[in-house]
Design a protein around this motif. Structure first.
Motif, short mmCIF file in Angstrom:
data_model
loop_
_atom_site.label_atom_id
_atom_site.label_comp_id
_atom_site.label_asym_id
_atom_site.label_seq_id
_atom_site.Cartn_x
_atom_site.Cartn_y
_atom_site.Cartn_z
N ALA A 1 -4.22 15.68 -2.33
CA ALA A 1 -3.47 16.78 -2.94
C ALA A 1 -2.18 16.26 -3.57
CB ALA A 1 -3.14 17.83 -1.88
N LYS A 2 -1.76 16.90 -4.64
CA LYS A 2 -0.54 16.51 -5.33
C LYS A 2 0.67 17.00 -4.54
CE LYS A 2 1.64 16.61 -9.90
NZ LYS A 2 1.48 17.06 -11.31
N ARG A 3 1.43 16.05 -3.96
CA ARG A 3 2.60 16.39 -3.14
C ARG A 3 3.73 15.42 -3.45
NH1 ARG A 3 0.02 16.99 2.81
NH2 ARG A 3 -1.18 15.21 2.07
N PRO A 4 4.54 15.72 -4.46
CA PRO A 4 5.63 14.80 -4.83
C PRO A 4 6.59 14.51 -3.68
CG PRO A 4 5.29 16.44 -6.54
CD PRO A 4 4.46 16.87 -5.38
N GLU A 5 6.84 15.51 -2.81
CA GLU A 5 7.75 15.27 -1.69
C GLU A 5 7.18 14.25 -0.73
OE1 GLU A 5 6.71 18.22 -2.65
OE2 GLU A 5 8.46 19.37 -3.30
N ALA A 6 5.87 14.31 -0.49
CA ALA A 6 5.23 13.32 0.38
C ALA A 6 5.28 11.94 -0.25
CB ALA A 6 3.78 13.73 0.65
N ALA A 7 5.16 11.89 -1.57
CA ALA A 7 5.23 10.60 -2.27
C ALA A 7 6.55 9.90 -2.00
CB ALA A 7 5.04 10.81 -3.77
N ILE A 8 7.64 10.68 -1.96
CA ILE A 8 8.96 10.09 -1.74
C ILE A 8 9.00 9.33 -0.41
CG2 ILE A 8 11.42 10.58 -1.40
CD1 ILE A 8 10.42 10.91 -4.26
N ALA B 1 0.82 -1.21 0.00
CA ALA B 1 0.00 0.00 0.00
C ALA B 1 0.85 1.26 0.00
CB ALA B 1 -0.94 0.00 1.21
N ASN B 2 2.07 1.18 0.53
CA ASN B 2 2.94 2.36 0.55
C ASN B 2 3.22 2.88 -0.85
OD1 ASN B 2 3.77 2.74 3.49
ND2 ASN B 2 4.23 0.58 3.19
N GLY B 3 3.51 1.96 -1.76
CA GLY B 3 3.79 2.37 -3.13
C GLY B 3 2.59 3.05 -3.77
N MET B 4 1.39 2.52 -3.52
CA MET B 4 0.20 3.12 -4.11
C MET B 4 -0.14 4.45 -3.46
SD MET B 4 -0.37 1.20 -6.58
CE MET B 4 -1.76 2.17 -7.14
N LEU B 5 0.09 4.57 -2.16
CA LEU B 5 -0.10 5.88 -1.51
C LEU B 5 0.88 6.89 -2.09
CD1 LEU B 5 -0.63 4.81 2.21
CD2 LEU B 5 -2.29 5.98 0.75
N GLY B 6 2.10 6.43 -2.36
CA GLY B 6 3.07 7.31 -3.00
C GLY B 6 2.59 7.79 -4.35
N ARG B 7 2.03 6.87 -5.16
CA ARG B 7 1.53 7.26 -6.47
C ARG B 7 0.38 8.26 -6.36
NH1 ARG B 7 3.84 7.37 -10.98
NH2 ARG B 7 2.24 6.46 -12.31
N CYS B 8 -0.50 8.04 -5.38
CA CYS B 8 -1.62 8.97 -5.20
C CYS B 8 -1.11 10.37 -4.88
CB CYS B 8 -2.54 8.46 -4.09
SG CYS B 8 -3.51 7.00 -4.54
N HIS B 9 -0.12 10.47 -3.98
CA HIS B 9 0.45 11.78 -3.65
C HIS B 9 1.23 12.36 -4.83
CE1 HIS B 9 -0.55 12.31 0.58
NE2 HIS B 9 -0.29 11.03 0.80
#
Length: 487
Positions: free
Chosen positions: A81-88, A66-74
Motif C-alpha cells: 500500500a502507498k504510505r509515504p509516512e511509513a516510507a520515512i 534494503a531499508n531504502g528500497m522498502l521506503g521507495r516501495c511504501h
C-alpha cells in the motif's frame, strides 16, 4: 499522531540491528539483489510484489540497503500500500546507517514535503551526507538548492560547483543544468560552445530538457554550427517526451524546413532510436560461448556488455583453473553495459573517471577474442583512439583502431597508464563495418554506476605513480576474466 508513528516503528522493527553473521550477510545480499531484479525487471516487466518480499527478507537478514528500497516501495505504492509516512521510517533507518540511497530519498521527502513536513534545510543536510558517499543525484540536488536559494542563500558559484561534479559523473540532469548556466553566464563566464557540448551529452542520454536546449542552440547557431535538421530532430525527441516548450517550437521549426531537411531529420531520429534500441546477442548460440569481462572492485564486481548476458541462464567466471558462478546485478541496454558479481576476491582495474581523452592516444584491451567454448587464452589488442564519438557523432562511444573480434566485447579499454577509459563493444546500431571498432566511453560507465554508490565507493583509486606500459598490461591481465555464458 502517536498511532501513525507507532505504525512506522512496528514496520521498521522487523529489521534487526544485530550484526549479521556471514550466513545472514549472504542471505541479505541474495534477497536484496533478487529484489532489485524484480523491481527493475531486467529486460522483463517489473514484479513489485515479489521485489517487496525480497527487500523485506533482505532487511530481516540485516541488509542496510534494503531499508531504502522498502521506503521507495511504501512511498510509491509498489508491491504494498502507498504510505509515504511509513516510507520515512525506512528512509530514516537506512540514512542513519549511512546508506546513501536512503539518505538521498529522505532528502527528497523533506524537500517535497512527502510524508513529512517540508524542510529544504533538512533536505540539504541529507543530500550532503549522500553526496559524501558519491551519490550523484544528491550532488545535483544540492546544486539546485543553491541555484534557487532553497534552504540556503542563493549562490550561483556553489550551484555551479555541485552541477559540475554531477555532470562530470554523467548525470544528464546536471549536464543540462550546467549547460544552461554556461549559456547564460551565471556563476561563470558565458560559453555557448561548452553549453552545447553539455547539452549534447545529456540529450544523447534521453534528457528532454537538454534535447530542447540543444535544439534551440542548433536552430540559432549558438555554440554550434546552425543546423535546422538537427534542431528539428532534437526538438521532436523532446516533444515526444512531453516537453511542453518543445511541442510548441517543433511545429514552428518544421514549417521552415525543406523536404530534404525534413528527411535528414527523420534519418537522424531513426539513427538515434537504433542506437538506443536493446541489441540481441548474435554472437551466442544455444551451445553457449565465451566472452570477456573485467573486475572493478576487489570483492568480485565486474563489468561486461549487456547483450552478452541479457538472456543468460548461467554465467561462469573463469580465472585460471577456477570457475565461479556469477549473477547479474544491473543492466543498461541503452548504454550496453552490465554489472555482475562473482563471490571471490579479485584484482580490479582503476577507472579513468572523467579525465579528458585525446585523439590518437594509445589504448589497448586484453580479452578472449575467440568465442568458441574452449577459448581460454587472453590476447592483447593495441591501437589508438581514432574518434572521440561513435557513428553519427554519438557521444556514448569511442572509435578505436585496435583489432577486435566478437569475444573481445565487454573487455576494458585501457590507456597506457593502466586506467579504464572505455568498454569494448560491438558496433553501435548493430551494423558490421570492416576495420571499424568501438568502445563505450568511460564516462558512460561512470554514469551507469552512479546509482550504485556502494560500488563507486569501492572502486580502487588511481595510482599515485604512473605505470609503465608493461605494468599496465599486467594489471589488465590480472583484472580480465573469461566469461562462459549459457543462454
Amino acid at each position: 499522531m502517536f498511532i501513525r508513528w507507532l505504525t512506522i516503528f512496528l514496520l521498521c522493527a522487523s529489521c534487526p540491528h544485530a550484526a549479521p553473521t556471514s550466513t545472514d550477510k549472504s542471505k541479505a545480499d541474495y534477497h536484496f539483489h533478487m529484489g532489485l531484479n524484480y523491481y527493475h525487471g531486467l529486460g522483463d516487466q517489473p514484479d513489485f510484489k515479489r521485489a517487496f518480499e525480497h527487500f523485506k527478507a533482505a532487511a530481516f537478514a540485516g541488509s542496510v540497503k534494503a531499508n531504502g528500497m522498502l521506503g521507495r516501495c511504501h512511498q510509491l505504492g509498489r508491491g504494498t500500500a502507498k504510505r509515504p509516512e511509513a516510507a520515512i521510517g525506512f528512509f530514516q533507518k537506512g540514512a542513519e546507517l549511512e546508506d546513501p540511497i536512503a539518505q538521498f530519498h529522505l532528502g527528497n521527502a523533506f524537500l517535497e514535503g512527502n510524508g513529512v513536513s517540508a524542510s529544504p534545510i533538512t533536505a540539504r543536510r541529507w543530500y550532503l551526507k549522500a553526496a559524501e558517499h558519491g551519490h550523484v543525484g544528491a550532488m545535483a540536488n544540492i546544486g539546485s538548492l543553491y541555484e534557487k536559494g532553497q534552504g540556503v542563500p542563493q549562490d550561483e558559484a556553489q550551484a555551479l560547483k555541485w552541477y559540475q561534479q554531477a555532470a562530470r559523473l554523467g548525470l544528464p540532469a546536471a549536464q543540462a543544468a550546467l549547460g544552461a548556466m554556461l549559456a547564460s553566464g551565471r556563476g561563470i563566464p558565458e560559453d555557448p560552445v561548452q553549453a552545447a557540448m553539455w547539452y549534447g551529452k545529456a540529450a544523447e542520454q534521453g534528457h528532454a530538457r537538454a534535447q530542447f536546449l540543444l535544439a534551440a542552440a542548433q536552430f540559432l547557431g549558438r555554440g554550434v554550427t546552425q543546423d535546422p535538421a538537427q534542431a528539428f530532430h532534437w526538438m521532436s525527441l523532446a516533444a515526444n517526451q512531453g516537453h511542453e516548450n518543445a511541442t510548441l517550437h517543433r511545429d514552428t521549426i518544421g514549417k521552415t524546413l525543406t523536404r530534404d531537411q525534413l528527411n535528414a531529420a527523420a534519418k537522424l531520429t531513426a539513427e538515434f532510436d537504433q542506437r538506443h534500441k536493446p541489441r540481441e546477442n548474435s554472437a551466442l548460440s544455444t551451445a553457449g560461448r565465451s566472452a570477456t569481462g573485467f573486475f572493478i572492485t576487489a570483492t568480485g564486481h565486474l563489468i561486461t556488455s549487456h547483450h552478452l548476458v541479457a538472456k543468460a541462464q548461467k554465467i561462469e567466471v573463469h580465472t585460471g583453473d577456477n570457475s565461479v558462478r556469477a549473477r547479474v546485478l544491473k543492466m543498461d541496454p541503452a548504454r550496453g553495459l552490465a554489472l555482475l558479481h562473482a563471490p571471490m576476491d579479485s584484482k580490479p582495474l582503476p577507472l579513468g573517471m572523467t579525465r579528458p581523452l585525446r585523439l590518437n592516444e594509445p589504448v589497448f584491451t586484453v580479452g578472449f577474442p575467440d568465442t568458441q567454448p574452449k577459448a581460454n587464452e587472453p590476447k592483447l589488442a593495441q591501437g589508438r583512439l581514432t574518434s572521440l564519438t561513435g557513428p553519427g557523432g554519438n557521444l556514448r562511444h569511442l572509435r578505436i583502431s585496435a583489432p577486435l573480434k566478437p569475444g573481445n566485447c565487454g573487455g576494458a579499454l585501457v590507456d597506457d597508464g593502466g586506467l579504464v577509459v572505455g568498454v569494448t563493444t560491438t558496433e553501435p546500431g548493430g551494423q558490421k563495418s570492416p576495420n571499424l571498432h568501438y568502445a563505450v566511453n568511460g564516462t558512460e560507465l561512470v554514469a551507469f554506476l552512479t546509482d550504485s554508490p556502494q560500488i563507486l565507493t569501492a572502486l580502487p583509486s588511481p595510482r599515485s605513480k604512473p605505470l609503465t606500459f608493461a605494468e599496465a598490461i599486467r594489471g589488465a591481465q590480472a583484472a580480465t576474466v573469461l566469461l562462459r555464458v549459457q543462454p
